[in-house]
Design a protein around this motif. Structure first.
Motif, PDB file in Angstrom:
ATOM      1  N   HIS A   1       0.947  -1.384  -0.131  1.00  0.00           N
ATOM      2  CA  HIS A   1      -0.145  -0.152  -0.242  1.00  0.00           C
ATOM      3  C   HIS A   1       1.223   1.166  -0.166  1.00  0.00           C
ATOM      4  O   HIS A   1       1.673   1.266   0.091  1.00  0.00           O
ATOM      5  CB  HIS A   1      -0.764  -0.223   0.927  1.00  0.00           C
TER       6      HIS A   1
ATOM      7  N   HIS B 154      -2.657  -2.988  -3.697  1.00  0.00           N
ATOM      8  CA  HIS B 154      -4.106  -3.039  -3.102  1.00  0.00           C
ATOM      9  C   HIS B 154      -4.790  -2.770  -4.590  1.00  0.00           C
ATOM     10  O   HIS B 154      -6.047  -3.366  -4.710  1.00  0.00           O
ATOM     11  CB  HIS B 154      -4.076  -1.966  -2.438  1.00  0.00           C
TER      12      HIS B 154
ATOM     13  N   CYS C  80      -3.813   3.326  -5.048  1.00  0.00           N
ATOM     14  CA  CYS C  80      -2.918   2.548  -4.291  1.00  0.00           C
ATOM     15  C   CYS C  80      -2.114   1.211  -4.547  1.00  0.00           C
ATOM     16  O   CYS C  80      -3.216   0.606  -4.910  1.00  0.00           O
ATOM     17  CB  CYS C  80      -3.833   2.416  -3.006  1.00  0.00           C
TER      18      CYS C  80
HETATM   19 ZN   LIG Z   1      -3.749   0.754  -0.077  1.00  0.00          ZN
END
Ligand SMILES: [Zn+2]
Length: 138
Positions: free
Chosen positions: A10, A116, A124
């Motif tokens: 992330h 992500h 992300c």
């Molecule tokens: Zn994330």
């Protein structure tokens, strides 16, 4: 220890060059009603690693994919306008992220390293892990 098969990367979605601490992320996540920081490790701009939630505990970082995974985050991910997704990883962050990924592969026998954005319509971590060195360490 719970079984861990995958590491999901992330970004903090904060502007390039702005430092963010574990304490701040912890406050953001508590404000969402979570028990605390949802990530297991945080990589600061200088490449240092700071512990978030213990890896023995299930994280809160990808809806529907927290079981069997760990979530690490690097500080950054947005351009200076604080809006445009951008891969802002510093050389120190890149080196640390590779080392952390290798360590997790060795420790847990990971089957997958992902981002992500492979699980949600989000930018992300502001790069494609599959096309990055991080996605080719297994
Ligand atoms: Zn994330």
């Amino acid at each position: 220890m719970r079984p861990i098969k995958e590491l999901i990367w992330h970004c903090t979605a904060t502007p390039e060059g702005r430092e963010v601490t574990v304490k701040e992320i912890d406050a953001w996540h508590r404000a969402r009603g979570w028990s605390g920081i949802g990530y297991h490790k945080v990589v600061y701009l200088d490449g240092t690693v700071h512990d978030g939630r213990p890896e023995a505990q299930i994280g809160a970082h990808v809806e529907g994919h927290n079981s069997g995974t760990i979530g690490y985050v690097y500080v950054g991910g947005l351009a200076k306008d604080a809006k445009t997704p951008k891969d802002t990883r510093t050389p120190a962050q890149r080196a640390t992220m590779i080392a952390l990924t290798k360590a997790a592969i060795a420790k847990y026998g990971l089957k997958k390293v992902s981002g992500h954005n492979q699980y949600a319509a989000k930018a992300c971590p502001s790069f494609d892990v599959r096309k990055d060195e991080l996605g080719h360490l297994l």
